[in-house]
Design an enzyme around this catalytic site. Structure first.
Site, PDB file in Angstrom:
ATOM      1  N   SER A 260       0.857  -1.194   0.000  1.00 50.64           N
ATOM      2  CA  SER A 260       0.000   0.000   0.000  1.00 50.64           C
ATOM      3  C   SER A 260       0.886   1.235   0.000  1.00 50.64           C
ATOM      4  O   SER A 260       2.026   1.179   0.482  1.00 50.64           O
ATOM      5  CB  SER A 260      -0.862  -0.004   1.267  1.00 50.64           C
ATOM      6  OG  SER A 260      -1.499   1.242   1.438  1.00 50.64           O
TER       7      SER A 260
ATOM      8  N   TYR B 108      -1.127  -1.010  10.633  1.00 48.64           N
ATOM      9  CA  TYR B 108      -1.365  -1.279   9.205  1.00 48.64           C
ATOM     10  C   TYR B 108      -0.204  -0.726   8.377  1.00 48.64           C
ATOM     11  O   TYR B 108       0.353  -1.432   7.524  1.00 48.64           O
ATOM     12  CB  TYR B 108      -2.695  -0.654   8.771  1.00 48.64           C
ATOM     13  CG  TYR B 108      -3.020  -0.897   7.313  1.00 48.64           C
ATOM     14  CD1 TYR B 108      -3.540  -2.120   6.896  1.00 48.64           C
ATOM     15  CD2 TYR B 108      -2.778   0.078   6.347  1.00 48.64           C
ATOM     16  CE1 TYR B 108      -3.817  -2.355   5.551  1.00 48.64           C
ATOM     17  CE2 TYR B 108      -3.050  -0.147   5.009  1.00 48.64           C
ATOM     18  CZ  TYR B 108      -3.577  -1.360   4.619  1.00 48.64           C
ATOM     19  OH  TYR B 108      -3.833  -1.591   3.289  1.00 48.64           O
TER      20      TYR B 108
HETATM   21  N1  LIG Z   1      -8.793  -0.950  -0.361  1.00 45.69           N
HETATM   22  C1  LIG Z   1      -7.769  -0.122  -0.339  1.00 45.69           C
HETATM   23  O1  LIG Z   1      -7.924   1.120  -0.362  1.00 45.69           O
HETATM   24  C2  LIG Z   1      -6.371  -0.678  -0.324  1.00 45.69           C
HETATM   25  C3  LIG Z   1      -5.320   0.210  -0.599  1.00 45.69           C
HETATM   26  C4  LIG Z   1      -4.013  -0.266  -0.610  1.00 45.69           C
HETATM   27  C5  LIG Z   1      -3.764  -1.598  -0.356  1.00 45.69           C
HETATM   28  N2  LIG Z   1      -4.800  -2.443  -0.085  1.00 45.69           N
HETATM   29  C6  LIG Z   1      -4.475  -3.836   0.169  1.00 45.69           C
HETATM   30  O2  LIG Z   1      -5.121  -4.636  -0.789  1.00 45.69           O
HETATM   31  C7  LIG Z   1      -5.297  -5.944  -0.260  1.00 45.69           C
HETATM   32  C8  LIG Z   1      -6.726  -6.382  -0.496  1.00 45.69           C
HETATM   33  O3  LIG Z   1      -7.581  -5.563   0.298  1.00 45.69           O
HETATM   34  P1  LIG Z   1      -9.036  -5.108  -0.165  1.00 45.69           P
HETATM   35  O4  LIG Z   1      -9.084  -3.648  -0.078  1.00 45.69           O
HETATM   36  O5  LIG Z   1      -9.406  -5.804  -1.415  1.00 45.69           O
HETATM   37  O6  LIG Z   1      -9.893  -5.631   1.081  1.00 45.69           O
HETATM   38  P2  LIG Z   1     -11.100  -6.662   1.234  1.00 45.69           P
HETATM   39  O7  LIG Z   1     -12.129  -6.440   0.196  1.00 45.69           O
HETATM   40  O8  LIG Z   1     -11.477  -6.593   2.659  1.00 45.69           O
HETATM   41  O9  LIG Z   1     -10.408  -8.060   0.940  1.00 45.69           O
HETATM   42  C9  LIG Z   1      -9.474  -8.626   1.786  1.00 45.69           C
HETATM   43  C10 LIG Z   1      -9.219 -10.043   1.312  1.00 45.69           C
HETATM   44  O10 LIG Z   1      -8.217 -10.619   2.159  1.00 45.69           O
HETATM   45  C11 LIG Z   1      -8.725 -11.846   2.659  1.00 45.69           C
HETATM   46  N3  LIG Z   1      -8.190 -12.097   3.985  1.00 45.69           N
HETATM   47  C12 LIG Z   1      -8.187 -11.273   5.057  1.00 45.69           C
HETATM   48  N4  LIG Z   1      -7.652 -11.891   6.114  1.00 45.69           N
HETATM   49  C13 LIG Z   1      -7.298 -13.137   5.685  1.00 45.69           C
HETATM   50  C14 LIG Z   1      -6.693 -14.253   6.312  1.00 45.69           C
HETATM   51  N5  LIG Z   1      -6.348 -14.232   7.617  1.00 45.69           N
HETATM   52  N6  LIG Z   1      -6.489 -15.372   5.581  1.00 45.69           N
HETATM   53  C15 LIG Z   1      -6.855 -15.423   4.282  1.00 45.69           C
HETATM   54  N7  LIG Z   1      -7.422 -14.394   3.638  1.00 45.69           N
HETATM   55  C16 LIG Z   1      -7.643 -13.277   4.345  1.00 45.69           C
HETATM   56  C17 LIG Z   1     -10.227 -11.701   2.685  1.00 45.69           C
HETATM   57  O11 LIG Z   1     -10.836 -12.970   2.555  1.00 45.69           O
HETATM   58  P3  LIG Z   1     -11.563 -13.799   3.713  1.00 45.69           P
HETATM   59  O12 LIG Z   1     -12.112 -12.820   4.700  1.00 45.69           O
HETATM   60  O13 LIG Z   1     -12.589 -14.589   2.983  1.00 45.69           O
HETATM   61  O14 LIG Z   1     -10.480 -14.650   4.284  1.00 45.69           O
HETATM   62  C18 LIG Z   1     -10.470 -10.900   1.425  1.00 45.69           C
HETATM   63  O15 LIG Z   1     -10.529 -11.748   0.310  1.00 45.69           O
HETATM   64  C19 LIG Z   1      -4.905  -5.871   1.209  1.00 45.69           C
HETATM   65  O16 LIG Z   1      -3.606  -6.369   1.391  1.00 45.69           O
HETATM   66  C20 LIG Z   1      -4.962  -4.389   1.491  1.00 45.69           C
HETATM   67  O17 LIG Z   1      -4.121  -4.025   2.570  1.00 45.69           O
HETATM   68  C21 LIG Z   1      -6.085  -2.008  -0.075  1.00 45.69           C
END
Ligand SMILES: NC(=O)c1ccc[n+]([C@@H]2O[C@H](COP(=O)([O-])OP(=O)(O)OC[C@H]3O[C@@H](n4cnc5c(N)ncnc54)[C@H](OP(=O)(O)O)[C@@H]3O)[C@@H](O)[C@H]2O)c1
Length: 251
Positions: A141, A154
């Site tokens: 991120s 985070y």
């Molecule tokens: N959204 C943003 O603005 C943003 C910005 C920069 C970076 N990111 C990064 O992008 C990545 C994806 O995030 P997102 O925004 O798409 O969030 P999201 O929609 O909440 O998705 C998170 C994903 O991670 C999985 N996950 C969480 N904990 C887990 C665990 N213990 N074991 C296995 N799977 C797990 C969840 O699946 P289950 O709950 O089904 O396990 C879900 O598929 C993350 O690393 C986040 O930090 C997001």
């Protein structure tokens, strides 16, 4: 198409960016291995991908469970073939303040966001080194570049991912394995649903397209969108009182 028929594993594929990446990779013709904890959402993803003619297998695992994750990824490789592209995307948010520190939350965030990436890489890297081929990608991120109030753990977890991947990358360059840290800005997913209005917000599908567009060039680090990349660089130099007033994270 570049990479068609070469297996891609995506962790955190049940939602948000990971789900969009899995759909887009399958559309490119890649066999996709999708990992997450929620079996129902993985089943929905698989049905959607297969209905569109794609190849996908799913495995339920917690990325913080080293043995369980390895077993899940190795099971997917049995069905789909060796991993050519790993996208270690699974991650969690969560507030970790200073006055109320919530150390268990800090531990959980480090376990999932940092160690979860390490464990996923451990499951595929020996095979990649043996084949002298493969691409390891961690979804970090732009938060990696600035400790933000309320989101210290985070940000620290993402900084750890970036620096860890950098070390691996330098060591692996002679072994035929590429390593990329992807640093997105804000993407509209459940993780940030409680956040106040976010600058330069992207849809998950657009973020996935940007990421997959960049990966063939095997960049060391891919930060996007560009305006967010510069904003976070500026924030590094901003006075603390300004950051405290302007930044309100609700992860
Ligand atoms: N959204 C943003 O603005 C943003 C910005 C920069 C970076 N990111 C990064 O992008 C990545 C994806 O995030 P997102 O925004 O798409 O969030 P999201 O929609 O909440 O998705 C998170 C994903 O991670 C999985 N996950 C969480 N904990 C887990 C665990 N213990 N074991 C296995 N799977 C797990 C969840 O699946 P289950 O709950 O089904 O396990 C879900 O598929 C993350 O690393 C986040 O930090 C997001």
């Amino acid at each position: 198409m570049a990479g068609a028929n070469l297996t891609a594993i995506v962790t955190g594929a049940s939602s948000g960016i990971g789900r969009a990446l899995a759909v887009a990779l399958a559309r490119q013709g890649r066999p996709v291995g999708a990992v997450a904890r929620r079996a129902d959402l993985l089943a929905e993803l698989a049905a959607e991908v297969r209905a569109a003619g794609g190849t996908i297998e799913t495995a339920v695992a917690d990325v913080a469970d080293r043995a369980g994750l390895a077993a899940a990824i190795h099971g997917l490789e049995q069905k789909l073939g060796p991993t050519d592209l790993l996208i270690a995307n699974a991650g969690m948010g969560g507030e970790t303040g200073a006055v109320e520190m919530n150390v268990p939350q800090v531990e959980a965030i480090m376990r999932v966001n940092f160690l979860g990436v390490v464990y996923a890489i451990e499951a595929v890297l020996p095979g990649m080194i043996e084949r002298r081929a493969g691409h390891v990608v961690g979804i970090s991120s732009v938060a990696a570049y600035k400790g933000l109030p309320g989101a210290a753990a985070y940000c620290a977890s993402k900084a750890a991912v970036n620096v860890y991947l950098e070390g691996l990358r330098i060591e692996l360059r002679k072994l035929g394995v590429a390593v990329t840290a992807v640093c997105p800005g804000f993407v509209r997913t459940p993780m940030v649903a409680k956040n106040p209005p976010m600058p330069f917000l992207m849809e998950p599908e657009a973020a996935a397209a940007r990421i997959l567009g960049a990966l063939p060039g095997k960049p060391k680090v891919f930060e996007f969108p560009r305006r967010m990349k510069w904003l976070i660089r500026l924030a590094r130099w901003a006075p603390d009182r300004f950051v405290a007033r302007k930044v309100k994270m609700k992860l």
